[in-house]
Enzyme design. Structure first.
Site, PDB file in Angstrom:
ATOM      1  N   HIS A 131       7.225   9.304   1.648  1.00 40.23           N
ATOM      2  CA  HIS A 131       8.613   9.424   1.198  1.00 40.23           C
ATOM      3  C   HIS A 131       8.738   9.484  -0.320  1.00 40.23           C
ATOM      4  O   HIS A 131       9.778   9.882  -0.846  1.00 40.23           O
ATOM      5  CB  HIS A 131       9.472   8.289   1.787  1.00 40.23           C
ATOM      6  CG  HIS A 131       9.305   6.962   1.126  1.00 40.23           C
ATOM      7  ND1 HIS A 131       8.485   5.982   1.628  1.00 40.23           N
ATOM      8  CD2 HIS A 131       9.862   6.443   0.009  1.00 40.23           C
ATOM      9  CE1 HIS A 131       8.546   4.917   0.859  1.00 40.23           C
ATOM     10  NE2 HIS A 131       9.381   5.161  -0.143  1.00 40.23           N
ATOM     11  N   ASP A 178       3.937   7.370   6.934  1.00 39.83           N
ATOM     12  CA  ASP A 178       4.383   7.267   5.543  1.00 39.83           C
ATOM     13  C   ASP A 178       3.230   7.169   4.552  1.00 39.83           C
ATOM     14  O   ASP A 178       3.278   6.385   3.598  1.00 39.83           O
ATOM     15  CB  ASP A 178       5.334   6.077   5.364  1.00 39.83           C
ATOM     16  CG  ASP A 178       6.208   6.235   4.120  1.00 39.83           C
ATOM     17  OD1 ASP A 178       6.304   7.367   3.606  1.00 39.83           O
ATOM     18  OD2 ASP A 178       6.779   5.234   3.657  1.00 39.83           O
ATOM     19  N   SER A 187       7.313   1.726  -4.192  1.00 43.29           N
ATOM     20  CA  SER A 187       6.743   2.400  -3.024  1.00 43.29           C
ATOM     21  C   SER A 187       5.449   3.107  -3.411  1.00 43.29           C
ATOM     22  O   SER A 187       5.397   3.835  -4.398  1.00 43.29           O
ATOM     23  CB  SER A 187       7.723   3.433  -2.473  1.00 43.29           C
ATOM     24  OG  SER A 187       8.810   2.812  -1.854  1.00 43.29           O
TER      25      SER A 187
END
Length: 456
Positions: free
Chosen positions: A110, A140, A215
């Protein structure tokens, strides 16, 4: 870079959430203050932080908007029913260098999803362009390659199956775009699933504070070894509530190896249906604890059936590692990869047994093409093998009057090449389109005919 609001916000950072008592790990070397030795993570971090990078991305978001039916009434039946819009976006995230010699970086899907340009900033301030080698949205994970590979530092991978609740953990990343930040916490839980963050969930949970921008960053142990890739937080407004999640590094390693070998993740399939093992089920089937995955159905001609698994079996381990939930079983099997052998520990009629299974490949992995290229919007693709044995990417569905349909794609077409380069699977198609060519010359097999479609 934000992913899904709900209760989950995919963007991370960790902060000190507790006072660390004196540590015996070699990484926490003593620091002398007023003739007293205090623990410090500084020596370990000096070795590890150069392996963690900041990632900045730019791209275009393609969206479709359905037009009122009255437009077709006034302008004729050939007027498109949908309008395709492009909106530029920018985002920030983190990544981890896992191979300095080849310039490979692991981050979250993402973080780089839909990006046309990926710039990596190293610890020493250098900014280097990176290309996407491959990614897997369902877990992911994404793998990048730097265009320059001089003077890089890689991180050592730990064995995440050896983690224990209560182990100290340190997170490194780029929260809020502030630059590299180091924070700490502990491992709160293992094997977390059922959170609806990703399709395959087997998370490490930490109690540390989480904030936007981390992230893809590193979760390391006190020896400076990578144990997980930070991926999500649980919070009402994207802020810290003391519950954060990371993808275990063993899972990351399996996925990236498949991306390098095949250009995509070749997901393994066991062929069972089941659910969580409740205390009532465990007692009824002669099992003393409620850790494990209960099988209520074995699919015909599946890997599980061929290995001799039966409905009512309780799977308690995979390759010697304990299984806590059915979600953890699903994630581990899927990320091991098709064709791999796995030894399953099971309980049947109250007795421990062991079976070896060869995992099958997921028969159909569909991908919507909207984010691959604007000219392909409205199509859905899947890997396939034609009757003559030639591998390619099949158009499994197509929206009427979509961009892909207007350029001439049809349902059941098989894409064999892009710009004179052979395409055997979705990974290779995605890699060809990531270069953002101005014109796509698609080699398409339609029935027994070969034709070219030009998409601008």
């Amino acid at each position: 870079m934000m992913k899904k609001p709900l209760l989950v916000c995919s963007a991370l950072a960790l902060s000190i959430s507790s006072v660390i008592t004196p540590l015996t790990a070699t990484a926490a070397l003593p620091h002398t203050v007023n003739n007293q030795q205090l623990p410090s993570l500084a020596p370990m971090l000096e070795q590890v932080t150069p392996a963690v990078v900041s990632i900045a991305v730019e791209g275009k978001q393609v969206s479709t908007q359905r037009l009122p039916d009255s437009f077709r009434f006034f302008f004729g039946p050939d007027f498109p029913s949908e309008q395709v819009q492009e909106r530029p976006f920018r985002g920030l995230g983190s990544g981890v260098i896992v191979d300095a010699d080849k310039g490979y970086i692991v981050t979250n899907h993402h973080v780089i999803g839909g990006a046309d340009k990926i710039i990596v900033q190293l610890h020493d301030g250098r900014e280097i362009t990176a290309e996407l080698i491959g990614s897997d949205e369902m877990s992911d994970i994404a793998l990048l390659k730097l265009s320059e590979i001089e003077n890089l530092t890689e991180i050592t991978l730990a064995d995440s199956d050896k983690l224990r609740v209560g182990d100290f953990a340190v997170a490194i990343g780029n929260p809020f775009g502030l630059g590299q930040t180091v924070t700490s916490g502990i491992i709160s839980a293992l094997g977390r699933s059922g959170l609806n963050i990703e399709n395959f969930e087997n998370f490490i949970q930490t109690d540390a504070a989480i904030n936007s921008g981390n992230s893809g960053g590193a979760l390391v142990n006190l020896n400076g070894e990578l144990v997980g890739i930070n991926t999500a937080i649980l919070g009402p407004n994207g802020g810290n509530v003391g519950i954060g999640f990371a993808i275990p590094v063993n899972m990351v390693k399996n996925l990236t190896e498949q991306i390098l070998e095949y250009g995509e993740v070749k997901r393994g399939v066991l062929g069972v249906q089941g659910g969580e093992l409740t205390s009532e089920l465990a007692e009824a089937f002669g099992y003393e604890t409620n850790h494990g995955a209960f099988i209520n159905q074995v699919m015909p001609d599946s890997a599980a059936e061929k290995a001799g698994l039966k409905a009512g079996d309780i799977i308690v381990s995979v390759n010697g590692k304990q299984i806590r939930t059915f979600g953890e079983l699903r994630a581990k099997i899927a990320t091991l990869g098709a064709g791999k052998k796995a030894t399953l520990g099971i309980v049947r009629d109250g007795k421990d047994q062991s079976v070896t299974v060869t995992l099958q490949e997921a028969t159909l992995s569909k991908v919507k093409a909207d984010n691959l290229h604007p000219g392909l919007a409205g199509a859905e693709f899947a890997n396939t093998t034609a009757d003559d044995g030639v591998k390619g990417v099949k158009v499994t569905s197509l929206t009427d009057n979509s961009m892909a349909a207007r350029y001439g794609l049809q349902k059941d077409d098989i894409i064999l090449g892009v710009n004179r380069k052979a395409i055997k699977n979705l990974g290779e198609l995605r890699k060809a389109l990531d270069k953002n060519p101005n014109v796509l010359a698609l080699e398409v097999k339609r029935g027994s005919n070969i034709l070219y479609l030009i998409i601008r």
